[in-house]
Design a protein around this motif. Structure first.
Motif, PDB file in Angstrom:
ATOM      1  N   TRP A  97       0.801  -1.168  -0.035  1.00 15.38           N
ATOM      2  CA  TRP A  97       0.066   0.019   0.217  1.00 15.38           C
ATOM      3  C   TRP A  97       0.849   1.330  -0.017  1.00 15.38           C
ATOM      4  O   TRP A  97       0.472   2.299  -0.635  1.00 15.38           O
ATOM      5  N   ALA A  98       1.905   1.223   0.620  1.00 15.03           N
ATOM      6  CA  ALA A  98       2.887   2.603   0.698  1.00 15.03           C
ATOM      7  C   ALA A  98       3.411   2.712  -0.691  1.00 15.03           C
ATOM      8  O   ALA A  98       3.370   3.878  -0.982  1.00 15.03           O
ATOM      9  N   ALA A  99       3.583   1.715  -1.428  1.00 15.01           N
ATOM     10  CA  ALA A  99       4.084   1.729  -2.866  1.00 15.01           C
ATOM     11  C   ALA A  99       3.007   2.474  -3.893  1.00 15.01           C
ATOM     12  O   ALA A  99       3.630   2.944  -4.726  1.00 15.01           O
ATOM     13  N   VAL A 100       1.796   2.329  -3.315  1.00 18.80           N
ATOM     14  CA  VAL A 100       0.856   2.941  -4.217  1.00 18.80           C
ATOM     15  C   VAL A 100      -0.062   3.959  -3.612  1.00 18.80           C
ATOM     16  O   VAL A 100      -0.807   4.377  -4.352  1.00 18.80           O
ATOM     17  N   GLU A 101       0.478   4.441  -2.628  1.00 22.03           N
ATOM     18  CA  GLU A 101       0.008   5.874  -2.100  1.00 22.03           C
ATOM     19  C   GLU A 101      -0.277   6.957  -2.934  1.00 22.03           C
ATOM     20  O   GLU A 101      -1.474   7.297  -3.044  1.00 22.03           O
ATOM     21  N   LEU A 105      -5.134  -8.444  -6.596  1.00 19.68           N
ATOM     22  CA  LEU A 105      -5.567  -7.485  -5.601  1.00 19.68           C
ATOM     23  C   LEU A 105      -6.114  -6.175  -5.550  1.00 19.68           C
ATOM     24  O   LEU A 105      -6.842  -5.755  -4.758  1.00 19.68           O
ATOM     25  N   PRO A 106      -5.531  -5.398  -6.406  1.00 22.97           N
ATOM     26  CA  PRO A 106      -6.105  -3.814  -6.464  1.00 22.97           C
ATOM     27  C   PRO A 106      -7.526  -4.115  -6.656  1.00 22.97           C
ATOM     28  O   PRO A 106      -8.211  -3.087  -6.499  1.00 22.97           O
ATOM     29  N   CYS A 107      -8.025  -4.661  -7.496  1.00 21.16           N
ATOM     30  CA  CYS A 107      -9.534  -4.717  -7.840  1.00 21.16           C
ATOM     31  C   CYS A 107     -10.408  -4.740  -6.613  1.00 21.16           C
ATOM     32  O   CYS A 107     -11.311  -4.283  -6.570  1.00 21.16           O
ATOM     33  N   TYR A 108     -10.025  -5.742  -5.887  1.00 20.99           N
ATOM     34  CA  TYR A 108     -10.572  -6.010  -4.344  1.00 20.99           C
ATOM     35  C   TYR A 108     -10.320  -4.760  -3.584  1.00 20.99           C
ATOM     36  O   TYR A 108     -11.034  -3.977  -2.994  1.00 20.99           O
ATOM     37  N   TRP A 109      -8.909  -4.346  -3.416  1.00 20.22           N
ATOM     38  CA  TRP A 109      -8.723  -3.519  -2.239  1.00 20.22           C
ATOM     39  C   TRP A 109      -8.988  -2.166  -2.679  1.00 20.22           C
ATOM     40  O   TRP A 109      -9.427  -1.447  -1.630  1.00 20.22           O
ATOM     41  N   VAL A 110      -8.534  -1.572  -3.867  1.00 17.43           N
ATOM     42  CA  VAL A 110      -8.779  -0.236  -4.265  1.00 17.43           C
ATOM     43  C   VAL A 110     -10.296  -0.011  -4.158  1.00 17.43           C
ATOM     44  O   VAL A 110     -10.621   1.170  -3.610  1.00 17.43           O
ATOM     45  N   TYR A 111     -11.187  -0.820  -4.632  1.00 14.89           N
ATOM     46  CA  TYR A 111     -12.614  -0.965  -4.578  1.00 14.89           C
ATOM     47  C   TYR A 111     -13.040  -0.634  -3.139  1.00 14.89           C
ATOM     48  O   TYR A 111     -13.843   0.126  -2.954  1.00 14.89           O
ATOM     49  N   ALA A 112     -12.430  -1.315  -2.417  1.00 15.10           N
ATOM     50  CA  ALA A 112     -12.941  -1.431  -0.969  1.00 15.10           C
ATOM     51  C   ALA A 112     -12.534  -0.095  -0.150  1.00 15.10           C
ATOM     52  O   ALA A 112     -13.355   0.535   0.567  1.00 15.10           O
ATOM     53  N   ARG A 113     -11.238   0.165  -0.491  1.00 13.51           N
ATOM     54  CA  ARG A 113     -10.904   1.646   0.092  1.00 13.51           C
ATOM     55  C   ARG A 113     -11.687   2.918  -0.532  1.00 13.51           C
ATOM     56  O   ARG A 113     -12.059   3.869   0.233  1.00 13.51           O
ATOM     57  N   THR A 173      -1.187  -2.947 -11.796  1.00 16.77           N
ATOM     58  CA  THR A 173      -2.693  -3.102 -11.800  1.00 16.77           C
ATOM     59  C   THR A 173      -3.475  -2.119 -11.126  1.00 16.77           C
ATOM     60  O   THR A 173      -4.437  -1.787 -11.426  1.00 16.77           O
ATOM     61  N   THR A 174      -2.944  -1.568 -10.153  1.00 13.33           N
ATOM     62  CA  THR A 174      -3.313  -0.377  -9.321  1.00 13.33           C
ATOM     63  C   THR A 174      -3.337   0.954 -10.191  1.00 13.33           C
ATOM     64  O   THR A 174      -4.386   1.615 -10.322  1.00 13.33           O
ATOM     65  N   ARG A 175      -2.172   1.074 -11.060  1.00  9.87           N
ATOM     66  CA  ARG A 175      -2.572   2.096 -12.129  1.00  9.87           C
ATOM     67  C   ARG A 175      -3.521   1.885 -13.213  1.00  9.87           C
ATOM     68  O   ARG A 175      -4.179   2.800 -13.439  1.00  9.87           O
ATOM     69  N   TYR A 176      -3.750   0.473 -13.586  1.00 15.03           N
ATOM     70  CA  TYR A 176      -4.720   0.238 -14.353  1.00 15.03           C
ATOM     71  C   TYR A 176      -6.162   0.787 -13.747  1.00 15.03           C
ATOM     72  O   TYR A 176      -7.184   1.149 -14.494  1.00 15.03           O
ATOM     73  N   GLU A 177      -6.231   0.551 -12.246  1.00 17.18           N
ATOM     74  CA  GLU A 177      -7.516   0.971 -11.839  1.00 17.18           C
ATOM     75  C   GLU A 177      -7.792   2.553 -12.185  1.00 17.18           C
ATOM     76  O   GLU A 177      -8.881   2.948 -12.459  1.00 17.18           O
ATOM     77  N   TRP A 178      -6.654   3.304 -12.047  1.00 16.27           N
ATOM     78  CA  TRP A 178      -6.846   4.808 -12.282  1.00 16.27           C
ATOM     79  C   TRP A 178      -7.133   4.956 -13.909  1.00 16.27           C
ATOM     80  O   TRP A 178      -8.155   5.863 -13.945  1.00 16.27           O
ATOM     81  N   MET A 179      -6.446   4.267 -14.450  1.00 13.80           N
ATOM     82  CA  MET A 179      -6.737   4.454 -16.026  1.00 13.80           C
ATOM     83  C   MET A 179      -8.261   4.119 -16.362  1.00 13.80           C
ATOM     84  O   MET A 179      -8.620   4.505 -17.277  1.00 13.80           O
ATOM     85  N   PHE A 180      -8.701   3.096 -15.647  1.00 14.31           N
ATOM     86  CA  PHE A 180     -10.091   2.674 -16.149  1.00 14.31           C
ATOM     87  C   PHE A 180     -10.930   3.694 -15.743  1.00 14.31           C
ATOM     88  O   PHE A 180     -12.033   4.035 -16.579  1.00 14.31           O
ATOM     89  N   TRP A 181     -11.182   4.171 -14.560  1.00 12.11           N
ATOM     90  CA  TRP A 181     -12.150   5.467 -14.322  1.00 12.11           C
ATOM     91  C   TRP A 181     -11.741   6.584 -15.255  1.00 12.11           C
ATOM     92  O   TRP A 181     -12.620   7.424 -15.633  1.00 12.11           O
ATOM     93  N   ASP A 182     -10.356   6.801 -15.708  1.00 14.26           N
ATOM     94  CA  ASP A 182     -10.363   7.983 -16.482  1.00 14.26           C
ATOM     95  C   ASP A 182     -10.582   7.722 -17.751  1.00 14.26           C
ATOM     96  O   ASP A 182     -11.083   8.644 -18.556  1.00 14.26           O
ATOM     97  N   ALA A 183     -10.468   6.475 -18.248  1.00 16.06           N
ATOM     98  CA  ALA A 183     -11.056   6.054 -19.721  1.00 16.06           C
ATOM     99  C   ALA A 183     -12.479   6.371 -19.759  1.00 16.06           C
ATOM    100  O   ALA A 183     -13.047   6.947 -20.749  1.00 16.06           O
ATOM    101  N   ALA A 184     -13.424   6.026 -18.530  1.00 19.36           N
ATOM    102  CA  ALA A 184     -14.887   6.427 -18.411  1.00 19.36           C
ATOM    103  C   ALA A 184     -15.309   8.061 -18.648  1.00 19.36           C
ATOM    104  O   ALA A 184     -15.892   8.342 -19.386  1.00 19.36           O
ATOM    105  N   TRP A 185     -14.094   8.725 -17.705  1.00 17.51           N
ATOM    106  CA  TRP A 185     -14.379  10.117 -17.631  1.00 17.51           C
ATOM    107  C   TRP A 185     -14.153  10.580 -19.223  1.00 17.51           C
ATOM    108  O   TRP A 185     -14.909  11.622 -19.543  1.00 17.51           O
ATOM    109  N   ARG A 186     -13.233  10.322 -20.001  1.00 21.27           N
ATOM    110  CA  ARG A 186     -12.730  10.705 -21.103  1.00 21.27           C
ATOM    111  C   ARG A 186     -13.719  10.307 -22.186  1.00 21.27           C
ATOM    112  O   ARG A 186     -13.672  10.691 -23.349  1.00 21.27           O
TER     113      ARG A 186
END
Length: 222
Positions: A10-14, A135-143, A203-216
């Motif tokens: 988590w510290a690595a992707v803060e 893991l990021p699809c679990y964890w990022v969505y939970a947070r 894959t955490t970066r891909y989570e950001w990219m996924f929302w950004d793709a929808a926004w764009r």
């Protein structure tokens, strides 16, 4: 005191997570201003994503060393498909569309890149690498759900999405995967630990990219 693997991950992707929370897509969810076409884009692409995510979880189940982990990941794979068929169908109904119509739409660049990376990693890597990739699809969505739940949304459709990921049932599933990740962390070689960090960060970066793709409103450029 030595940090657990999940604390180190988590510290690595803060910084990435901070960017996710600041993204206008999520801000629009909570204040109700997110344009409906952006949410529709997200729902359609998430339906495509979850079908391949379920396959990735099934591969995690196949690679798991113990019966409890096999059952857990197999159940999660079924749950991912249930979410695609149930929750997303409900959202699509709000747009006057069917799941069949959404399934006929193309898988767009970010979705294709994310799922391709995910499936390549879980097929080709160790069990620990596979867990790190999913893991990021679990964890990022939970947070994110935890953060947004207190604010919810004045838009009932968006409030429904927020509640799905902020509720205790989903949070308990995520805690189980995090506990498994920490147990795996006790057995990793330095080389494998490096690959685990690489996959988790990617894959955490891909989570950001996924929302950004929808926004764009991302489409194939050619």
């Amino acid at each position: 005191m030595t940090q657990t693997l999940t604390e180190q991950l988590w510290a690595a992707v803060e910084p990435v997570y901070a960017e996710i929370l600041d993204h206008p897509f999520l801000a629009g969810l909570t204040d109700g201003t997110l344009p409906r076409p952006a949410f529709r884009h997200f729902v359609v692409q998430d339906s495509h994503y979850l079908r391949d995510y379920a396959r990735a979880l099934a591969i995690c189940a196949a690679k798991a060393p113990g019966e409890a982990e096999v059952r857990a990941f197999a159940d999660d794979a079924i749950g991912a498909l249930a979410a695609e068929q149930g929750m997303h169908a409900e959202f699509l109904t709000a747009f006057g569309e069917s799941a069949e119509q959404a399934a006929a739409e193309p898988v767009l660049p970010t979705t294709r890149a994310y799922t391709s990376y995910l499936l390549a990693t879980v097929y080709g890597g160790s069990f620990a690498e596979a867990v790190a990739a999913v893991l990021p699809c679990y964890w990022v969505y939970a947070r994110v759900g935890e953060q947004l739940l207190a604010r919810s949304s004045p838009d009932p459709l968006y409030a429904r999405w927020i509640a799905t990921y902020g509720d205790e049932a989903f949070q308990s599933v995520v805690r189980r995967v995090l506990a498994l990740t920490d147990r795996l962390g006790e057995q990793l070689s330095e080389a494998e630990r490096g690959r685990v960090f690489e996959h988790f960060t990617t894959t955490t970066r891909y989570e950001w990219m996924f929302w950004d793709a929808a926004w764009r409103g991302e489409q194939w450029p050619v």
